[in-house]
Scaffold this motif. Sequence first.
Motif, PDB file in Angstrom:
ATOM      1  N   ASN A 221       3.861 -36.582 -56.730  1.00 33.15           N
ATOM      2  CA  ASN A 221       4.698 -36.253 -57.674  1.00 33.15           C
ATOM      3  C   ASN A 221       6.131 -36.344 -57.160  1.00 33.15           C
ATOM      4  O   ASN A 221       7.127 -36.636 -57.895  1.00 33.15           O
ATOM      5  CB  ASN A 221       4.528 -34.757 -57.938  1.00 33.15           C
TER       6      ASN A 221
ATOM      7  N   ASN B  62       6.586 -29.469 -62.072  1.00 32.98           N
ATOM      8  CA  ASN B  62       5.600 -29.982 -61.553  1.00 32.98           C
ATOM      9  C   ASN B  62       5.609 -30.059 -59.878  1.00 32.98           C
ATOM     10  O   ASN B  62       4.517 -29.716 -59.219  1.00 32.98           O
ATOM     11  CB  ASN B  62       4.888 -31.327 -61.878  1.00 32.98           C
ATOM     12  N   ASN B  63       6.606 -30.476 -59.557  1.00 32.19           N
ATOM     13  CA  ASN B  63       6.851 -30.724 -58.094  1.00 32.19           C
ATOM     14  C   ASN B  63       6.768 -28.928 -57.373  1.00 32.19           C
ATOM     15  O   ASN B  63       6.150 -29.061 -56.069  1.00 32.19           O
ATOM     16  CB  ASN B  63       8.284 -31.251 -57.876  1.00 32.19           C
TER      17      ASN B  63
ATOM     18  N   ALA C  24       1.112 -24.641 -54.151  1.00 35.38           N
ATOM     19  CA  ALA C  24      -0.177 -24.629 -53.973  1.00 35.38           C
ATOM     20  C   ALA C  24      -0.531 -25.046 -52.438  1.00 35.38           C
ATOM     21  O   ALA C  24      -1.463 -24.471 -51.593  1.00 35.38           O
ATOM     22  CB  ALA C  24      -0.837 -25.707 -54.890  1.00 35.38           C
TER      23      ALA C  24
ATOM     24  N   LYS D  48       5.267 -26.720 -58.255  1.00 38.48           N
ATOM     25  CA  LYS D  48       3.797 -26.288 -58.481  1.00 38.48           C
ATOM     26  C   LYS D  48       3.202 -26.746 -57.506  1.00 38.48           C
ATOM     27  O   LYS D  48       2.351 -26.167 -56.904  1.00 38.48           O
ATOM     28  CB  LYS D  48       3.388 -26.363 -60.009  1.00 38.48           C
ATOM     29  N   THR D  49       3.299 -27.970 -57.268  1.00 38.46           N
ATOM     30  CA  THR D  49       2.260 -28.764 -56.288  1.00 38.46           C
ATOM     31  C   THR D  49       2.620 -28.243 -54.759  1.00 38.46           C
ATOM     32  O   THR D  49       1.890 -27.874 -53.932  1.00 38.46           O
ATOM     33  CB  THR D  49       2.310 -30.112 -56.395  1.00 38.46           C
ATOM     34  N   GLU D  50       3.968 -28.005 -54.500  1.00 37.31           N
ATOM     35  CA  GLU D  50       4.477 -27.572 -53.229  1.00 37.31           C
ATOM     36  C   GLU D  50       4.012 -26.513 -53.169  1.00 37.31           C
ATOM     37  O   GLU D  50       3.693 -25.794 -52.088  1.00 37.31           O
ATOM     38  CB  GLU D  50       6.000 -27.623 -53.227  1.00 37.31           C
TER      39      GLU D  50
ATOM     40  N   GLY E  86      -1.115 -34.866 -53.793  1.00 32.75           N
ATOM     41  CA  GLY E  86      -0.714 -34.487 -55.115  1.00 32.75           C
ATOM     42  C   GLY E  86       0.845 -34.332 -55.049  1.00 32.75           C
ATOM     43  O   GLY E  86       1.668 -34.615 -55.695  1.00 32.75           O
ATOM     44  N   VAL E  87       1.230 -33.687 -54.014  1.00 31.66           N
ATOM     45  CA  VAL E  87       2.762 -33.701 -53.530  1.00 31.66           C
ATOM     46  C   VAL E  87       3.452 -34.763 -53.385  1.00 31.66           C
ATOM     47  O   VAL E  87       4.481 -35.318 -53.822  1.00 31.66           O
ATOM     48  CB  VAL E  87       2.990 -32.747 -52.404  1.00 31.66           C
TER      49      VAL E  87
ATOM     50  N   LEU F 190      -4.255 -31.778 -51.544  1.00 36.25           N
ATOM     51  CA  LEU F 190      -3.108 -31.074 -52.024  1.00 36.25           C
ATOM     52  C   LEU F 190      -1.817 -31.981 -51.652  1.00 36.25           C
ATOM     53  O   LEU F 190      -0.727 -32.015 -52.426  1.00 36.25           O
ATOM     54  CB  LEU F 190      -2.918 -29.753 -51.745  1.00 36.25           C
TER      55      LEU F 190
END
Length: 318
Positions: free
Chosen positions: A232, A195-196, A202, A198-200, A228-229, A225
Motif C-alpha cells: 500500500n 487504506n494505508n 492492523a 488501516k493496514t498500519e 500489505g503495508v 501484514l
Amino acid sequence: MFRSFFLSRRWALWAWGGLFVLIAMVFITVQQTVRLNAWYGEFYDLLQKPEQAGGLDKFWGFMEQFAWIAFPYMLLRSLETYLASHYAFRWRQAMTELYLPRWQRTFYTVEGASQRIQEDCMRFARQTENLGLGLVRAVLTLVSFIPILWGLSKGMAIVWLQFEGSLFWVALTTALGGTVLAWFVGIRLPGLEYNNQKTEAALRKTLVYAEDDRSRMDLSQALSLFTGVRLNNFRLFNHYAYFNLWSNFYSQTMIIFPYLLMGPSLFTGLITLGVIQQVSNAFGKVNDAFSYLIERWTDITELRSIYKRLSEFEKGLA
C-alpha cells in the motif's frame, strides 16, 4: 469531532476565544504583508535610480521601515504557531475525554480503536486547525491584495491584457485551472491514505499484543501484514510521485509567470522596477491564496482519510 469542543461549556473559552485570537493574529500579519508590498514598490524604484539626491539616506530609511514591518511579523507568526499548538491539543483532549468513556461502555468491536483514539484524534485536531488557519489566511489575503492587483493591472504592454483588472483575472483563471487539474491528478489519494492507515493499524495491533506476550505473535501473520503495508505504501508513493510532479511544475511556473506578463511593460518604459516587484509579490499572494487547495492537497488528503476513520469510530460508539 466538532461538538466535543465547540459545543462544550468546558471548552467554550478555548474553542471560540482561542479561535478569535488566532484569526485576529492572522489578520494583523496579512496587513503586514500588504505594507511590505507597498515597501517593495518604493524600495526597488530607489534601486533603479540610486544616483538620485539623498539616495543613500533614503536607502537606510527603507531598511528601518523594513525592520518595523518584518520583525513584528515574525514575532506574531511565532506566537500564532505557539497558540495554535495549544489550541489543537485542547481540541484533541476534548475528543479523547468524550471517546474513552463511550468506548469503555460499548461492546461493539471497532478496528484499530486504540489508534483512532490516540493518533487519529491528535492528527485530526492538528490538521484541522492548521488547514483552517491557512484557509482564513488565504481569504484575508485575497480581500487585501485583490484591490492592489486590480490597480496594478494598468499599463500593460501586452495587447490582450489591456483591460480592467487583467492581472486579477489571470491569477484567478490559472489558480482555478490548476486546482481542477490537481483534483483529477490526485483523485485516488484519499482512498489510498485511508487504506494505508488501516493496514498500519492492523500491524500495530499485532505488535502491541506481542509486547505483552511474545507467544501471542504469529510471525507469519505479522510478516503478511507488513507485506500489505509495504504494497500500500509503494502504491501511495507512486501516486504521490506524479501529483508532486504536477504541483512542483505549477508552483515554479507561477513564480516566473508575473515577469512574463509584465516584462514587456518594463522594457517599453510603461512601468518601473518597483511596480514589477509589486506586481510579482501581489500576483504571487493572490495566486497562492486561490491555489491554496493545490499547495495543501497532501494535508487535505490526510485529513479526509482521518475524518473517515473517526466518523466510522463514532458510528461504532453510537
